[in-house]
Design a protein around this motif. Sequence first.
Motif: not given
Length: 422
Positions: A62-63, A72-76, A120-122, A199-201
């Motif tokens: 994802p960009s 979902p991974f960002l929320w987690l 996480m967002a960057s 996605c693991m970030a």
Amino acid sequence: MASDPCDAIKGPGKAYCERDPGSNGPPGTGSTGGASDHVRTLADSLIKKIDGLIAPKDAWAPSRSDSTLYEPFLWLGQHLAVAIFVCVVVVCALTAWQGTPRLKQMGASTGWTLAAVAAMASVPGAVMLLNKAVSSAFTAAFSSNESTLFGAISDDMQHAADSGNPLAILIIFSALVVALAFAALVFMTRQLGILAFVCMAPPVLASLARGGDTSAVKTWAMRLLGLTFAPFALLLVSPFVELAKGSLVVDAVLLIAADALMLRMIFHGVPYFGPKVARAARSYVESRIPSPLAHAVVRAGVPDFYEKENTPRGPRTVNTPGRALSQDRGVLFAAYGLNKPDRSGRLTTASAVAKEQRDKRETAARRQQLREVREQYRTTPQQAAAPATQPDTAPTPGPVPAPSPQGPAATPPPASGQPNTP
């Protein structure tokens, strides 16, 4: 009857009659020139596809942080970071009597939590920009001029000494098709690896909220950077391009070496599932293609290996994907403050069986070598014996008796009928 059938035709039809068969161009242009143009066009298209697969401009990852896949991974990750920060605050409040150390710990946890949430967002945007930069750099470094492999192949298709040889053209096309297949493998494994690590970030970065433990983040970043910069492994063949310039056959040899490097890139550069994909490719080639050269190429790209064991003896070993995954998972758990038991240092069943078979093959080869040496010794005629020497007639001196501590030994009495010795 006229010597040339076209002489009987008058008008514009005569020009078409005199044109070479199979030519779609103006009169005087034969099928050879058109075919050579098509060959060069096809070779250029294959080279462009290989470039696009090895270092694509767009990644599957994802960009943006609001992507449906990444959200979902960002929320987690954000909730994990907040939960860790709350636990740190509670622990610091319960042990506030320790004074300054707990206040420093709470301050460090606050700063690292904010940094983790911002990072996480960057991550998606940063990875996408880095991937585009790597793609542009690879294209500029590997196919910009005639001193690189693909540039040399494009130039040799026109000006090489064997550019008109059908066998040389067939060889270079076969090498390009094989390189395209390996490039597709590199594309699939590399893109899936980058997607998994992006996605693991968030869960990895959330471990920073404990107070700045960067061990898990460093491991994750090194894996991701290795995946991103993996295409530059092909630059190892660039110093040999000048030796191959002007010969399509030597260009094909360099392209085969690049294929082996691409297999190595999958085997060592793509963590966890890269060795599995590379071994599957090697098994497929060895079972379907009887060529010894093809077997040598895939074995150079995917060598045999065993797992590490706690012994100084045995062959040189490397980490298997399972053990690498276990080690990285242990680093992540340690960053979260969880103690994970280390994996046993003993060999797995598959590696133990492979090692036993290897030892048996080496023992059989050694026995066969000894058997051949014995057979050669038995069949070789013995050398002529040396001439026998005359036996020495001189009496062999007997052992000298040791002197007695009481003095010289007494003379034995003479036999009967013999005069006394003075």
